[in-house]
Design an enzyme around this catalytic site. Structure first.
Site, PDB file in Angstrom:
ATOM      1  N   ASN A   9       0.875  -1.172   0.000  1.00  0.00           N
ATOM      2  CA  ASN A   9       0.000   0.000   0.000  1.00  0.00           C
ATOM      3  C   ASN A   9       0.911   1.220   0.000  1.00  0.00           C
ATOM      4  O   ASN A   9       1.437   1.608   1.040  1.00  0.00           O
ATOM      5  CB  ASN A   9      -0.893  -0.016   1.255  1.00  0.00           C
ATOM      6  CG  ASN A   9      -1.733   1.235   1.366  1.00  0.00           C
ATOM      7  OD1 ASN A   9      -1.852   1.998   0.405  1.00  0.00           O
ATOM      8  ND2 ASN A   9      -2.329   1.452   2.530  1.00  0.00           N
ATOM      9  N   TRP A  10       1.082   1.774  -1.182  1.00  0.00           N
ATOM     10  CA  TRP A  10       2.028   2.890  -1.306  1.00  0.00           C
ATOM     11  C   TRP A  10       1.489   4.201  -0.731  1.00  0.00           C
ATOM     12  O   TRP A  10       2.213   5.156  -0.570  1.00  0.00           O
ATOM     13  CB  TRP A  10       2.392   3.102  -2.779  1.00  0.00           C
ATOM     14  CG  TRP A  10       3.434   2.143  -3.280  1.00  0.00           C
ATOM     15  CD1 TRP A  10       4.081   1.179  -2.560  1.00  0.00           C
ATOM     16  CD2 TRP A  10       3.963   2.059  -4.611  1.00  0.00           C
ATOM     17  NE1 TRP A  10       4.977   0.516  -3.365  1.00  0.00           N
ATOM     18  CE2 TRP A  10       4.921   1.033  -4.626  1.00  0.00           C
ATOM     19  CE3 TRP A  10       3.706   2.760  -5.791  1.00  0.00           C
ATOM     20  CZ2 TRP A  10       5.637   0.696  -5.778  1.00  0.00           C
ATOM     21  CZ3 TRP A  10       4.402   2.420  -6.937  1.00  0.00           C
ATOM     22  CH2 TRP A  10       5.365   1.396  -6.929  1.00  0.00           C
ATOM     23  N   LYS A  11       0.179   4.264  -0.511  1.00  0.00           N
ATOM     24  CA  LYS A  11      -0.447   5.513  -0.027  1.00  0.00           C
ATOM     25  C   LYS A  11      -0.104   6.657  -0.982  1.00  0.00           C
ATOM     26  O   LYS A  11      -0.007   6.422  -2.184  1.00  0.00           O
ATOM     27  CB  LYS A  11      -0.013   5.783   1.415  1.00  0.00           C
ATOM     28  CG  LYS A  11      -0.223   4.558   2.315  1.00  0.00           C
ATOM     29  CD  LYS A  11      -0.072   4.836   3.768  1.00  0.00           C
ATOM     30  CE  LYS A  11      -0.309   3.547   4.547  1.00  0.00           C
ATOM     31  NZ  LYS A  11      -0.323   3.750   5.979  1.00  0.00           N
ATOM     32  N   HIS A  94      -9.653   1.618   4.363  1.00  0.00           N
ATOM     33  CA  HIS A  94      -8.401   1.867   5.098  1.00  0.00           C
ATOM     34  C   HIS A  94      -8.683   2.880   6.208  1.00  0.00           C
ATOM     35  O   HIS A  94      -9.464   3.811   6.023  1.00  0.00           O
ATOM     36  CB  HIS A  94      -7.317   2.384   4.150  1.00  0.00           C
ATOM     37  CG  HIS A  94      -5.980   2.408   4.819  1.00  0.00           C
ATOM     38  ND1 HIS A  94      -5.614   3.423   5.668  1.00  0.00           N
ATOM     39  CD2 HIS A  94      -4.962   1.521   4.812  1.00  0.00           C
ATOM     40  CE1 HIS A  94      -4.399   3.160   6.145  1.00  0.00           C
ATOM     41  NE2 HIS A  94      -3.987   2.008   5.642  1.00  0.00           N
ATOM     42  N   GLU A  96      -7.120   5.335   7.253  1.00  0.00           N
ATOM     43  CA  GLU A  96      -6.891   6.749   6.901  1.00  0.00           C
ATOM     44  C   GLU A  96      -8.106   7.310   6.162  1.00  0.00           C
ATOM     45  O   GLU A  96      -8.460   8.479   6.329  1.00  0.00           O
ATOM     46  CB  GLU A  96      -5.597   6.872   6.074  1.00  0.00           C
ATOM     47  CG  GLU A  96      -4.367   6.704   6.970  1.00  0.00           C
ATOM     48  CD  GLU A  96      -3.165   6.054   6.321  1.00  0.00           C
ATOM     49  OE1 GLU A  96      -3.077   6.031   5.074  1.00  0.00           O
ATOM     50  OE2 GLU A  96      -2.297   5.542   7.060  1.00  0.00           O
ATOM     51  N   GLU A 164      -5.952  -4.196  10.418  1.00  0.00           N
ATOM     52  CA  GLU A 164      -4.932  -3.183  10.671  1.00  0.00           C
ATOM     53  C   GLU A 164      -5.318  -2.371  11.904  1.00  0.00           C
ATOM     54  O   GLU A 164      -6.126  -1.436  11.799  1.00  0.00           O
ATOM     55  CB  GLU A 164      -4.809  -2.245   9.468  1.00  0.00           C
ATOM     56  CG  GLU A 164      -4.417  -2.942   8.193  1.00  0.00           C
ATOM     57  CD  GLU A 164      -3.774  -1.985   7.200  1.00  0.00           C
ATOM     58  OE1 GLU A 164      -2.664  -2.262   6.760  1.00  0.00           O
ATOM     59  OE2 GLU A 164      -4.378  -0.940   6.882  1.00  0.00           O
ATOM     60  N   GLY A 170       1.902   2.864  10.731  1.00  0.00           N
ATOM     61  CA  GLY A 170       2.889   3.923  10.557  1.00  0.00           C
ATOM     62  C   GLY A 170       3.501   4.412  11.858  1.00  0.00           C
ATOM     63  O   GLY A 170       4.178   5.433  11.895  1.00  0.00           O
ATOM     64  N   GLY A 230       2.682  -0.913   4.328  1.00  0.00           N
ATOM     65  CA  GLY A 230       2.809   0.498   3.973  1.00  0.00           C
ATOM     66  C   GLY A 230       4.268   0.899   3.836  1.00  0.00           C
ATOM     67  O   GLY A 230       4.909   0.687   2.809  1.00  0.00           O
ATOM     68  N   GLY A 231       4.820   1.465   4.912  1.00  0.00           N
ATOM     69  CA  GLY A 231       6.186   2.003   4.887  1.00  0.00           C
ATOM     70  C   GLY A 231       7.223   1.056   4.298  1.00  0.00           C
ATOM     71  O   GLY A 231       8.060   1.458   3.481  1.00  0.00           O
TER      72      GLY A 231
HETATM   73  P1  PGA Z   1       2.446   0.731   7.679  1.00  0.00           P
HETATM   74  O1  PGA Z   1       1.040   0.926   6.914  1.00  0.00           O
HETATM   75  O2  PGA Z   1       2.994  -0.607   7.206  1.00  0.00           O
HETATM   76  O3  PGA Z   1       3.288   1.879   7.234  1.00  0.00           O
HETATM   77  O4  PGA Z   1       2.158   0.733   9.134  1.00  0.00           O
HETATM   78  C1  PGA Z   1       0.186  -0.155   6.689  1.00  0.00           C
HETATM   79  C2  PGA Z   1      -1.094   0.350   6.087  1.00  0.00           C
HETATM   80  O5  PGA Z   1      -1.563   1.430   6.480  1.00  0.00           O
HETATM   81  O6  PGA Z   1      -1.677  -0.297   5.195  1.00  0.00           O
END
Ligand code: PGA
Length: 249
Positions: A9-11, A94, A96, A164, A170, A230-231
């Site tokens: 998930n590159w966001k 998600h 966010e 999650e 994050g 993500g990261g």
């Molecule tokens: P993260 O993000 O690995 O940076 O914690 C995961 C996500 O939000 O899908």
């Protein structure tokens, strides 16, 4: 049995040049992987990613989708547009999106429904906040979010459920493998109630600060079938290492 999958998930990250280099590196590294993989990227790069990954088994996904089909919705992208350019996965719900854009359980369910109507498989995200966990409401929240989607879309049409915990995204704080497993087992039980056969084959992914150093212990849990990353997915080498950890399971 379940086929594990690890999804990036590159966001809101990437650039045309960085994406090209990422794909080049990942394709060079991935020959030794057995798990399925996919990359969810910002809308503007999806056509580029479909093109770069053409002929490979790496899927391409969007990060959200409109609940509307077409029309006067400035800035929105519909499921049929995603289908039109060859996207096969899409994240919905998600945290966010739920928090910053106030997407409700009902919005998330509608998104999943629109995607499935176009043959795109939703990656359904669920997860509790720290406040909800501390109030003992983890299962209640996670299962409410999941059941809202199941009310509109059969489990067999999901690409995956991604658990999650919001407090782990994050932040560098990962749920312990045992804590995550407990919630994954509750998710599996709720899926079984809805469709026992689908519950056996549907991957339940863990997400939230997964990195090469902690991926293996998480993936060793019986109901953790991969990750939403993500990261650690921003570097092809790290993403590859996380994928290799599920293969070692
Ligand atoms: P993260 O993000 O690995 O940076 O914690 C995961 C996500 O939000 O899908």
């Amino acid at each position: 049995m379940r086929q594990p999958i690890v999804i990036a998930n590159w966001k809101m990250n990437g650039s045309a040049e960085a994406n090209r280099l990422w794909v080049e590196s990942f394709l060079n590294l991935k020959a030794d992987l057995h798990c399925r993989t996919a990359v969810c990227a910002p809308f503007v790069y999806l056509s580029q990613m479909v093109e770069l990954l053409k002929g490979t088994d790496v899927g391409v996904g969007a990060e959200t989708v409109s609940v509307a089909d077409k029309g006067a919705f400035t800035g929105e992208i519909s499921a049929s547009m995603l289908k039109d350019i060859g996207v096969t996965y899409c994240i919905v719900g998600h945290s966010e999106r739920r928090t910053i854009w106030h997407e409700s359980d009902e919005n998330v369910a509608e998104q999943a429904e629109k995607l499935v109507a176009q043959g795109i498989a939703p990656v359904v995200c669920v997860g509790e906040t720290l406040e909800e966990r501390e109030a003992g409401k983890t299962e209640e929240v996670v299962l409410r979010q999941l059941r809202a989607v199941l009310a509109r879309v059969p489990a067999a049409q999901f690409a995956a459920v991604a658990y999650e915990p919001v407090w782990a995204i994050g932040t560098g704080k990962t749920a312990t493998p045992e804590t995550a497993q407990e919630v994954h087992a509750a998710i599996r039980a709720a899926l079984t109630e809805a469709d026992a056969a689908a519950a056996q084959t549907l991957p339940i992914l863990y997400g939230g600060s997964v990195k090469p150093a902690n991926a293996r212990e998480l993936f060793l849990q019986p109901d953790i079938d991969g990750g939403l990353i993500g990261g650690a997915a921003l570097k092809a080498e790290d993403f590859h290492s996380v994928c290799a950890a599920i293969d070692a399971d």
